[in-house]
Design an enzyme around this catalytic site. Structure first.
Site, PDB file in Angstrom:
ATOM      1  N   CYS A 181      11.721  77.863  19.593  1.00  0.00           N
ATOM      2  CA  CYS A 181      10.695  77.987  18.563  1.00  0.00           C
ATOM      3  C   CYS A 181      10.681  79.444  18.067  1.00  0.00           C
ATOM      4  CB  CYS A 181       9.321  77.618  19.137  1.00  0.00           C
ATOM      5  SG  CYS A 181       8.976  75.834  19.103  1.00  0.00           S
ATOM      6  N   HIS A 189       9.366  72.282  15.940  1.00  0.00           N
ATOM      7  CA  HIS A 189       9.686  71.754  17.267  1.00  0.00           C
ATOM      8  C   HIS A 189       9.718  70.227  17.294  1.00  0.00           C
ATOM      9  CE1 HIS A 189       9.829  72.122  21.716  1.00  0.00           C
ATOM     10  NE2 HIS A 189       9.043  71.060  21.738  1.00  0.00           N
ATOM     11  N   ASN A 226      23.846  67.043  21.239  1.00  0.00           N
ATOM     12  CA  ASN A 226      23.362  66.094  22.232  1.00  0.00           C
ATOM     13  C   ASN A 226      21.902  65.826  21.882  1.00  0.00           C
ATOM     14  OD1 ASN A 226      25.826  66.571  23.508  1.00  0.00           O
ATOM     15  ND2 ASN A 226      24.950  68.100  24.889  1.00  0.00           N
ATOM     16  N   HIS A 255      13.630  70.892  21.361  1.00  0.00           N
ATOM     17  CA  HIS A 255      13.666  71.467  20.018  1.00  0.00           C
ATOM     18  C   HIS A 255      15.007  71.101  19.358  1.00  0.00           C
ATOM     19  CE1 HIS A 255      11.943  74.669  17.306  1.00  0.00           C
ATOM     20  NE2 HIS A 255      13.099  74.372  16.738  1.00  0.00           N
ATOM     21  N   HIS A 286      18.403  70.937  18.044  1.00  0.00           N
ATOM     22  CA  HIS A 286      19.482  71.926  18.032  1.00  0.00           C
ATOM     23  C   HIS A 286      20.799  71.274  18.408  1.00  0.00           C
ATOM     24  CE1 HIS A 286      18.857  71.634  22.367  1.00  0.00           C
ATOM     25  NE2 HIS A 286      19.975  72.297  22.552  1.00  0.00           N
TER      26      HIS A 286
END
Lengths: 330, 330
Positions: free
Chosen positions: A35, A96, A136, A147, A149
């Site tokens: 974040c 998030h 993933n 979060h 990514h």
């Protein structure tokens, strides 16, 4: 301890990174390291109040440009090497609670640029043989940070799975004179397994899908890597990928877990080897319907032989219908 | 629908068996199809009141000796074939609540005989190229039937993972004149990664372990398949395997989930190819400690590149200590 060891019984390298045992594991939202750093809050990886896409070195890398000396002394049978390479984190949004499917097509377009930019930068390291961007997604595939990514790994050689693709492509070219992926695009376009037809990219359930709802996104032209795509092709990839991901969520009715990988031509290899590569994405959700998961068990692990219980001719139309009705955020 | 399709982009076959979607899924204990048929109860797979080991054809097979004609018309690019082969179920005990670790060494000795017997029977089918006994143990690896059991698959060719072993063994033999597994035994025996030293078999965490607590059990002599083992070697394999499994439960403190596979020489292949094979078991628990699981994610799935965060020199002594103190039922 961080090193690579050679498995002489399978002719492959395994990477050990014992410091990764201490990596951040399912932190509370308030402690999320991805974040933005909020005024008065703890310092996160990203010292900004807002951002669109952030890329930085993984704090718990498996591969490093400055790897320590190996702990274990190698033998002629089991050579041991420093774990050279690069591991980067790509954060898709400062929200998030978002997902790649929810951030919108414009943001995914920016991600394509970020992938291409980092691909070129990592490929510029002459000691790198292969660059793999991947995501993933979801607890079902073992994600430890929620979060949204992805990651980019740069390996010091072509790892086993892409090496297998290279061999298969060479075999097909020797036999037919053509690129196997170009032949796949020619066969699949307009067919029953198509999920999204783009102008530069084609998304479909491959006829040999290893996962029940696997979708591959193939470049229509014979292009090897992301940096080679022009603006129009990048626009199209973003459009196709956004619709595929929105379609998954619409079909399953929940935030779909998946593994996503970008397969490209190897880098820093002879032209002939590089020319075999054909850019494509593979997206593999573990879901097989009815709340059940596909596990890789005995046949897959010890045989390398995949078993699937959904026909691609059934999965394809289901996902196409869902992708067509899904709302893709701009 | 039941058929095999060729993936020309990876040079491998994927098996589709859509009837397996309807396979029995986590039934209540009273409905367990692998329990003995009790008088007045529902008919199970095993019409006996008691048994030690039962072997029968899988009711939901991926591969069959009488496969239906394929649904999909193959192409030159993606050939399609009937899903020929055999899928057998091996039930280890009539006790629904037992595990292979709890049934005792004597029963495991009987299992070794049953594996060897079925291996020989399936290898006698000249259309079979590889026989793979395996066990998927525990919900963490996706098991849908809790009654303790394993399976045996007989494939119509050597599947990708054993084929990779064959290539690696040939490469090593060309380079050194020796069997790579014989060299592994010579290097590992008496070393820091040993878990159980048997007289005919050696169990250890391989220096290149793909899973944090992987244990391989290698035949000390260059033997290709289970049927070739004499009674003394079978006794020893049962003793070593029983102690390794008891050690897992003692180390983790719970009934350990794992994948177990028996790798052998291919069958119905030329002598030179068969001679490369060296019997060994691989046991791969998904646990990485602290209640956390090892998942196969982006690097493993799209790279084929395994990452491990426990050093084999740490896992080996932990499992050896646990195996030494564990009580192995007779």
């Amino acid at each position: 301890m961080s090193e690579r060891r050679y498995d002489p019984t399978h002719d492959e390298w395994v990477t050990f990174a014992t410091h990764r045992q201490d990596r951040t594991y399912k932190p509370a939202t308030a402690d999320c390291p991805l974040c933005p750093t909020h005024p008065g809050g703890p310092e996160t990886e990203i010292a900004r109040e807002h951002f669109e896409i952030a890329v930085f070195d993984n704090r718990f890398p498996s591969l490093s440009p400055t790897p320590p000396a190996p702990d274990l002394a190698g033998t002629d049978l089991v050579p041991v090497e420093p774990a050279y390479g690069h591991c980067e984190v790509v954060v898709f949004t400062d929200d998030h609670e978002a997902t790649l499917a929810s951030v919108g097509e414009r943001r995914i377009r920016l991600l394509v640029d970020a992938w291409a930019h980092r691909f070129a930068a990592l490929a510029a390291d002459g000691k790198i043989g292969y660059v793999l961007p991947f995501e993933n997604k979801g607890e079902a595939v073992g994600v430890t940070l929620h979060h949204p990514h992805g990651q980019i790994y740069a390996y010091p050689e072509v790892p086993p799975r892409p090496a297998r693709e290279q061999r298969a492509a060479r075999h097909h070219r020797d036999r037919t004179g053509r690129c196997v992926f170009c032949d796949v695009v020619a066969q699949e376009s307009g067919g029953p397994r198509v999920v999204v037809e783009g102008t530069h990219f084609l998304a479909g359930v491959p006829p040999w899908a290893r996962f029940p709802y696997e979708v591959d996104i193939w470049a229509r032209d014979h292009v090897g890597t992301l940096p080679e795509l022009d603006a129009g092709a990048r626009d199209d990839l973003a459009r196709v990928l956004a619709r595929v991901l929105a379609g998954y969520d619409a079909y399953f009715g929940f935030r779909t877990s998946y593994l996503l990988g970008v397969h490209s031509a190897p880098v820093n290899v002879p032209d002939d080897e590089r020319g075999l590569g054909h850019l494509h994405l593979e997206i593999c959700p573990p879901h097989r319907g009815g709340g059940k998961l596909k596990y890789l068990a005995g046949s897959e692990t010890f045989g390398g032989a995949f078993l699937t219980d959904v026909a691609p001719e059934v999965a394809g139309p289901r996902l196409r219908e869902a992708a067509e009705r899904a709302t893709v955020p701009a």
